[in-house]
Design an enzyme around this catalytic site. Sequence first.
Site, mmCIF file in Angstrom:
data_model
loop_
_atom_site.group_PDB
_atom_site.id
_atom_site.type_symbol
_atom_site.label_atom_id
_atom_site.label_comp_id
_atom_site.label_asym_id
_atom_site.label_seq_id
_atom_site.Cartn_x
_atom_site.Cartn_y
_atom_site.Cartn_z
ATOM 1 N N TYR A 118 2.035 -5.689 5.507
ATOM 2 C CA TYR A 118 1.090 -4.617 5.185
ATOM 3 C C TYR A 118 1.625 -3.767 4.026
ATOM 4 O O TYR A 118 0.915 -3.530 3.036
ATOM 5 C CB TYR A 118 0.849 -3.775 6.449
ATOM 6 C CG TYR A 118 0.169 -2.456 6.199
ATOM 7 C CD1 TYR A 118 -1.177 -2.398 5.867
ATOM 8 C CD2 TYR A 118 0.885 -1.256 6.297
ATOM 9 C CE1 TYR A 118 -1.803 -1.176 5.644
ATOM 10 C CE2 TYR A 118 0.269 -0.040 6.088
ATOM 11 C CZ TYR A 118 -1.063 -0.001 5.756
ATOM 12 O OH TYR A 118 -1.681 1.212 5.539
ATOM 13 N N LEU A 169 -14.603 -7.214 1.575
ATOM 14 C CA LEU A 169 -13.821 -7.162 0.332
ATOM 15 C C LEU A 169 -13.301 -8.534 -0.084
ATOM 16 O O LEU A 169 -12.957 -8.748 -1.250
ATOM 17 C CB LEU A 169 -12.642 -6.194 0.505
ATOM 18 C CG LEU A 169 -13.040 -4.721 0.652
ATOM 19 C CD1 LEU A 169 -11.921 -3.923 1.314
ATOM 20 C CD2 LEU A 169 -13.392 -4.131 -0.705
ATOM 21 N N LYS A 218 0.208 -3.241 0.035
ATOM 22 C CA LYS A 218 -0.037 -1.974 -0.666
ATOM 23 C C LYS A 218 0.748 -1.935 -1.978
ATOM 24 O O LYS A 218 0.281 -1.384 -2.976
ATOM 25 C CB LYS A 218 0.349 -0.795 0.227
ATOM 26 C CG LYS A 218 -0.516 -0.663 1.481
ATOM 27 C CD LYS A 218 -1.969 -0.399 1.142
ATOM 28 C CE LYS A 218 -2.812 -0.117 2.368
ATOM 29 N NZ LYS A 218 -4.230 0.139 2.055
ATOM 30 N N ASN A 278 2.824 4.934 2.969
ATOM 31 C CA ASN A 278 4.270 5.207 3.060
ATOM 32 C C ASN A 278 5.041 3.932 3.409
ATOM 33 O O ASN A 278 6.253 3.874 3.189
ATOM 34 C CB ASN A 278 4.530 6.313 4.078
ATOM 35 C CG ASN A 278 4.313 5.876 5.517
ATOM 36 O OD1 ASN A 278 5.212 5.338 6.160
ATOM 37 N ND2 ASN A 278 3.103 6.068 6.053
ATOM 38 N N HIS A 279 4.357 2.893 3.916
ATOM 39 C CA HIS A 279 5.050 1.657 4.292
ATOM 40 C C HIS A 279 5.490 0.833 3.076
ATOM 41 O O HIS A 279 6.211 -0.151 3.236
ATOM 42 C CB HIS A 279 4.202 0.852 5.280
ATOM 43 C CG HIS A 279 4.063 1.589 6.582
ATOM 44 N ND1 HIS A 279 5.051 1.594 7.540
ATOM 45 C CD2 HIS A 279 3.088 2.419 7.033
ATOM 46 C CE1 HIS A 279 4.684 2.378 8.548
ATOM 47 N NE2 HIS A 279 3.496 2.892 8.263
ATOM 48 N N GLY A 327 -10.705 0.655 2.246
ATOM 49 C CA GLY A 327 -11.019 -0.530 3.053
ATOM 50 C C GLY A 327 -9.855 -1.495 3.149
ATOM 51 O O GLY A 327 -9.128 -1.705 2.172
ATOM 52 N N GLY A 328 -9.682 -2.083 4.312
ATOM 53 C CA GLY A 328 -8.673 -3.114 4.489
ATOM 54 C C GLY A 328 -7.980 -3.003 5.826
ATOM 55 O O GLY A 328 -8.301 -2.148 6.650
ATOM 56 N N VAL A 329 -7.031 -3.909 6.027
ATOM 57 C CA VAL A 329 -6.209 -3.897 7.240
ATOM 58 C C VAL A 329 -5.229 -2.727 7.113
ATOM 59 O O VAL A 329 -4.569 -2.572 6.085
ATOM 60 C CB VAL A 329 -5.446 -5.231 7.365
ATOM 61 C CG1 VAL A 329 -4.450 -5.191 8.509
ATOM 62 C CG2 VAL A 329 -6.449 -6.376 7.541
ATOM 63 N N SER A 380 0.799 10.043 7.615
ATOM 64 C CA SER A 380 0.065 9.795 8.871
ATOM 65 C C SER A 380 -1.096 10.775 8.961
ATOM 66 O O SER A 380 -0.892 11.970 9.238
ATOM 67 C CB SER A 380 0.989 10.009 10.081
ATOM 68 O OG SER A 380 2.171 9.246 9.949
HETATM 69 P P1 NAI Z 1 -8.928 2.015 9.536
HETATM 70 O O1 NAI Z 1 -8.376 0.720 9.989
HETATM 71 O O2 NAI Z 1 -9.416 2.978 10.564
HETATM 72 O O3 NAI Z 1 -10.098 1.772 8.491
HETATM 73 C C1 NAI Z 1 -10.068 0.716 7.559
HETATM 74 C C2 NAI Z 1 -11.477 0.226 7.370
HETATM 75 O O4 NAI Z 1 -11.429 -0.901 6.492
HETATM 76 C C3 NAI Z 1 -12.118 -0.234 8.688
HETATM 77 O O5 NAI Z 1 -13.295 0.491 8.940
HETATM 78 C C4 NAI Z 1 -12.365 -1.705 8.482
HETATM 79 O O6 NAI Z 1 -13.579 -2.171 9.043
HETATM 80 C C5 NAI Z 1 -12.373 -1.824 6.952
HETATM 81 N N1 NAI Z 1 -12.046 -3.185 6.543
HETATM 82 C C6 NAI Z 1 -11.077 -4.013 7.057
HETATM 83 N N2 NAI Z 1 -11.132 -5.211 6.478
HETATM 84 C C7 NAI Z 1 -12.139 -5.160 5.590
HETATM 85 C C8 NAI Z 1 -12.694 -6.093 4.702
HETATM 86 N N3 NAI Z 1 -12.239 -7.352 4.604
HETATM 87 N N4 NAI Z 1 -13.734 -5.716 3.935
HETATM 88 C C9 NAI Z 1 -14.218 -4.457 4.008
HETATM 89 N N5 NAI Z 1 -13.742 -3.518 4.833
HETATM 90 C C10 NAI Z 1 -12.710 -3.869 5.616
HETATM 91 O O7 NAI Z 1 -7.817 2.704 8.619
HETATM 92 P P2 NAI Z 1 -7.651 4.237 8.261
HETATM 93 O O8 NAI Z 1 -6.651 4.816 9.153
HETATM 94 O O9 NAI Z 1 -8.965 4.876 8.123
HETATM 95 O O10 NAI Z 1 -6.971 4.110 6.823
HETATM 96 C C11 NAI Z 1 -7.765 4.022 5.660
HETATM 97 C C12 NAI Z 1 -6.903 3.473 4.534
HETATM 98 O O11 NAI Z 1 -5.796 4.322 4.320
HETATM 99 C C13 NAI Z 1 -6.347 2.078 4.809
HETATM 100 O O12 NAI Z 1 -6.337 1.353 3.592
HETATM 101 C C14 NAI Z 1 -4.934 2.342 5.252
HETATM 102 O O13 NAI Z 1 -4.091 1.254 4.947
HETATM 103 C C15 NAI Z 1 -4.599 3.585 4.448
HETATM 104 N N6 NAI Z 1 -3.608 4.418 5.102
HETATM 105 C C16 NAI Z 1 -3.937 5.098 6.242
HETATM 106 C C17 NAI Z 1 -3.026 5.920 6.858
HETATM 107 C C18 NAI Z 1 -3.384 6.726 8.050
HETATM 108 O O14 NAI Z 1 -2.568 7.559 8.466
HETATM 109 N N7 NAI Z 1 -4.564 6.545 8.661
HETATM 110 C C19 NAI Z 1 -1.644 6.037 6.346
HETATM 111 C C20 NAI Z 1 -1.403 5.258 5.155
HETATM 112 C C21 NAI Z 1 -2.360 4.497 4.563
HETATM 113 C C1 15L Z 2 -0.235 3.607 7.753
HETATM 114 O O1 15L Z 2 -0.145 3.059 6.663
HETATM 115 C C2 15L Z 2 -1.288 3.222 8.725
HETATM 116 O O2 15L Z 2 -2.492 2.866 8.085
HETATM 117 C C3 15L Z 2 -1.574 4.291 9.762
HETATM 118 O O3 15L Z 2 -2.294 3.686 10.808
HETATM 119 C C4 15L Z 2 -0.304 4.933 10.285
HETATM 120 O O4 15L Z 2 0.378 4.040 11.072
HETATM 121 C C5 15L Z 2 0.558 5.421 9.147
HETATM 122 O O5 15L Z 2 0.747 4.442 8.141
HETATM 123 C C6 15L Z 2 1.945 5.899 9.574
HETATM 124 O O6 15L Z 2 2.936 5.455 9.030
HETATM 125 O O7 15L Z 2 2.014 6.758 10.473
#
Ligand code: NAI
Ligand code: 15L
Length: 262
Positions: A131, A47, A135, A107-108, A67-69, A160
């Site tokens: 982070y 990205l 967002k 939520n952060h 996608g992202g951190v 979450s």
């Molecule tokens: P994750 O970390 O498992 O997946 C994020 C994906 O983004 C990874 O596969 C990674 O390779 C990719 N990525 C990182 N940097 C990149 C870049 N420069 N270019 C392209 N791709 C890149 O995260 P998860 O848990 O699947 O979350 C997905 C989205 O939802 C994220 O944006 C996260 O911030 C958001 N989110 C997730 C929550 C959760 O409970 N899992 C809660 C709140 C938000």
């Molecule tokens: C997020 O934004 C993170 O991507 C996920 O890994 C969890 O930590 C979630 O929030 C949370 O607050 O539980």
Amino acid sequence: MLLTGAAGTLGRALAAPLRAAFAHVRLSDLAGPLGALGDPQAVPCDLADGAAVHRLLEGVDAVVHLGGVSVEKPFDVVLPANITGAFHLYEAARRQGVRRIVFASSNHVTGCYRQDERVRPQDPPRPDGYYGLSKLYGEGLASMYWDRYGIETVALRIGSGTPAPVDRRGLSTWLHLDDLAQLVTCALTAPGVGFLVAYGTSDNARSWWDTAEAWQRLGYRPQHKSEDHAAAVQHLLQPEGPMRTLQGGLFLGVGPFGDTTP
Ligand code: NAI
Ligand code: 15L
């Protein structure tokens, strides 16, 4: 339709339900993680690489942007993926005529509210780190691209997303992965959303977020209740202090970081 972050935790949970609901779903992520998906049509893309993001969005009408951190990190780690990356995505969306983006916010964005406060999407942001700030930038971009260019966004402040709540905090923040799929589908298909912010959780009696109006606009009706898991996890607490009293939980225990300026 394009799904970024397709190789991540939520991306892997969403690919199948999205493919069941929509005719063409293009998966993308960084090249390394993407390999594990075994999808020959998937498109590797960093990205942070503007030209690559513009190519990625060719022919796309809607984006689910995951996608992202996804955790708290030093600013120089968050910047390229989440801030520069979100800018590239919206700018490519404008040029390619994308109609709607579902943005995985978090939520952060409001993680510094206390756990005894109830927060609505329109309340002032109180991000709990770099982070959460990234967002908030994404939400700002989305608002501006709606007002100026008519690109619709549903920004989902996800709680979450886990198979079950993992601790007491999770009883307030949990989003069952089936509810996630319903919420994202609603966010892609609800009519006339403009720019809309909604918290993303299941039906949690202990929720900190009053997001009913946004859910009504989306037609989202969560099917899972965190209270069903209360007995299993309500004794699992964060360490005393901000990690226990503020909504962001463990993210409040990360940082400050050392000097990361070049
Ligand atoms: P994750 O970390 O498992 O997946 C994020 C994906 O983004 C990874 O596969 C990674 O390779 C990719 N990525 C990182 N940097 C990149 C870049 N420069 N270019 C392209 N791709 C890149 O995260 P998860 O848990 O699947 O979350 C997905 C989205 O939802 C994220 O944006 C996260 O911030 C958001 N989110 C997730 C929550 C959760 O409970 N899992 C809660 C709140 C938000
Ligand atoms: C997020 O934004 C993170 O991507 C996920 O890994 C969890 O930590 C979630 O929030 C949370 O607050 O539980």
